[in-house]
Write an enzyme that holds these catalytic residues in place. Structure first.
Site, PDB file in Angstrom:
ATOM      1  N   LYS A   1       0.841  -1.194   0.000  1.00  0.00           N
ATOM      2  CA  LYS A   1       0.000   0.000   0.000  1.00  0.00           C
ATOM      3  C   LYS A   1       0.877   1.246   0.000  1.00  0.00           C
ATOM      4  CE  LYS A   1      -3.934   1.863   2.655  1.00  0.00           C
ATOM      5  NZ  LYS A   1      -4.869   1.562   3.785  1.00  0.00           N
TER       6      LYS A   1
ATOM      7  N   SER B   1      -9.678   1.543   3.274  1.00  0.00           N
ATOM      8  CA  SER B   1      -8.940   2.451   2.416  1.00  0.00           C
ATOM      9  C   SER B   1      -7.892   1.724   1.588  1.00  0.00           C
ATOM     10  CB  SER B   1      -8.249   3.489   3.299  1.00  0.00           C
ATOM     11  OG  SER B   1      -7.238   2.863   4.095  1.00  0.00           O
TER      12      SER B   1
ATOM     13  N   SER C   1      -9.933  -0.998   7.312  1.00  0.00           N
ATOM     14  CA  SER C   1      -9.408  -0.825   5.961  1.00  0.00           C
ATOM     15  C   SER C   1      -8.604  -1.990   5.415  1.00  0.00           C
ATOM     16  CB  SER C   1      -8.565   0.453   5.882  1.00  0.00           C
ATOM     17  OG  SER C   1      -9.395   1.576   6.093  1.00  0.00           O
TER      18      SER C   1
END
Length: 467
Positions: free
Chosen positions: A82, A155, A179
């Protein structure tokens, strides 16, 4: 082992192909980079592909293995991280415009540890702005590989999409309110949110530091276990990491659950929950019972008031994380993250103290509850994956975020470990999901339970309807 549909194989399957000599790490990496080039323009799950570096890493892995140097199950396997994980070789934007060109001077500890384990890093994955709920208006939202008309979560959106669509064999996500768990739920993946402090946050862009967790997202509990093995443990650069030994998580794989005490609070898990979600959870209970687990009725400590404080508590810490750029550069922020920071800036000390006290009470009572069970089951969301149309309508209702956070936020507040895994499909053909939640540092037990469930079912083996 056949390389047909290589991209949809598990991390461990691909690792065995590489380590057994069926394919080289370089060949697997080339296949994945070709697939990213062909498919990701549709999904936009990567904010940056590090193709040349990935090829170099794969060639180094092959050279090491030719010399008899074997670094473990991740050696030579292509994964991705990420874009809130610092990397010296690529910018770390954290889903923002304001930091889009930020070049860190060091790698995140989790990145260094994955590379020390021999993993090949394909690139950096798209995410919502600052790891909050929505993407910056200038950054496209990756569509759900199962159906682009449905929500992909938040997210860790790029992590969920890339892993589900066969654009990496596993990924790192982060979880502050759900998330890791939401994208796993919507994309048919398995993910681990570790105990807070089990995995270093050094070099990871913060949303709310006391709530942020870093963990793996993959196709199976076994894959997540070896990822967690690589990244877990004390880190001198992060004083909040736990200085306790890391067990061999792979040792939990393949073990029976006979006699394991699995808790369920049926009121918490089933009241006001969509019938598809409730039915899938009850069927999962039956799977565990058939394997000899003991299902124990438990009562989750009071949590509703705590969940209702999540936005405020997150806002206060997010305002601190962005103090150097907000409000000075507020015009470069998207509306949702800006609103969150504004809320944090006007919150009072009494607000923060109230939320802190609720958190302490829940965490202590939850620890007591776990004295009677080894783990507990609950859904990941109270509803199946919502459509984008539904999400747009939900956005106008103030209580919707709290409803979605019902099964995720409590365990961010408590720092409890959870495994999220698919347990069915809904009437629209979208994945359904559940969580197995455990006591502090109970990851090995959760992996054992999740792996046993996945050996008895095939939900985790299903890929989205794409080639």
């Amino acid at each position: 082992m056949s390389s047909h549909n290589l991209h949809f194989k598990t991390l461990l399957e691909v690792g065995r192909m590489i380590h057994g000599g069926d394919m080289t790490a370089a060949a697997v990496t080339d296949r994945m980079l070709d697939r990213i080039a062909a498919v990701d323009p549709q999904f936009q799950s990567y904010v940056r592909v590090c193709a040349d570096r990935a090829r170099d890493q794969a060639q180094m892995a092959d050279a090491d293995m030719a010399k008899g140097i074997f670094k473990g199950p991740l050696h030579g396997v292509p994964i991705a991280v990420k874009d809130l994980c610092y990397t010296t070789y690529a910018p770390t934007g954290a889903g923002t415009i304001i930091h889009a060109d930020f070049m860190p001077a060091y790698n995140a500890t989790v990145v260094d540890r994955l590379e020390a384990a021999g993993a090949v890093i394909l690139g950096k994955l798209t995410m919502t702005e600052g790891a909050y709920t929505s993407h910056h208006p200038q950054i496209p939202t990756p569509p759900n590989p199962w159906n682009p008309d449905y929500w992909v979560g938040s997210s860790s959106t790029g992590s969920g999409v890339a892993t589900s669509a066969g654009l990496c064999f596993a990924s790192l996500g982060s979880d502050t309110g759900g998330s890791i768990r939401f994208p796993c739920a919507t994309c048919g993946l398995t993910g681990i949110k570790p105990t807070w402090g089990r995995v270093s946050r050094h070099g990871v862009f913060a949303l709310a530091e006391s709530l942020d967790h870093i963990g793996p997202m993959a196709r199976s509990a076994a894959d997540c276990a070896v990822m967690l093995q690589a990244i877990a443990g004390w880190d001198a650069q992060d004083p909040t990491t736990l200085d306790t030994p890391v067990p061999d998580y792979a040792d939990a794989l393949g073990k029976p659950v006979r006699g394991m005490r699995i808790g369920i609070d049926r009121s918490y898990c089933l009241d006001g929950v969509d019938p598809d979600v409730a039915s899938a959870l009850e069927q999962a209970v039956a799977v565990f019972e058939a394997q000899g687990a003991r299902i124990v009725e438990v009562a989750l400590p009071p949590h509703e008031e705590l969940v209702a404080t999540w936005i405020m508590m997150c806002a206060i810490e997010t305002a601190v994380a962005h103090k150097d750029t907000y409000p000075r550069r507020a015009g470069e922020y998207g509306p949702d993250l800006a609103q969150l920071i504004d809320e944090g800036r006007v919150a009072t000390g009494m607000d923060a103290a109230r939320g802190h006290h609720l958190r302490l009470a829940f965490t202590g009572a939850l620890s007591t509850m776990f004295n009677g069970v080894d783990c507990m089951l609950c859904p990941t969301m109270p509803m199946p994956t919502p459509s984008l149309v539904d999400m747009a309508q939900f956005g106008e209702e103030p209580d919707v975020l709290n409803a979605i956070l019902r099964y995720t936020a409590p365990f961010d507040f408590s720092g409890s470990p959870t495994v999220t895994l698919p347990n069915g499909v809904d009437r629209a053909g979208m994945p359904l999901s559940m969580q197995i939640v455990g006591p502090r540092l109970g990851e090995a037990t959760l992996i054992r339970a999740a792996d046993a469930y996945q050996r008895a079912t095939d939900w985790h083996t299903r890929a989205p309807p794409m080639s």
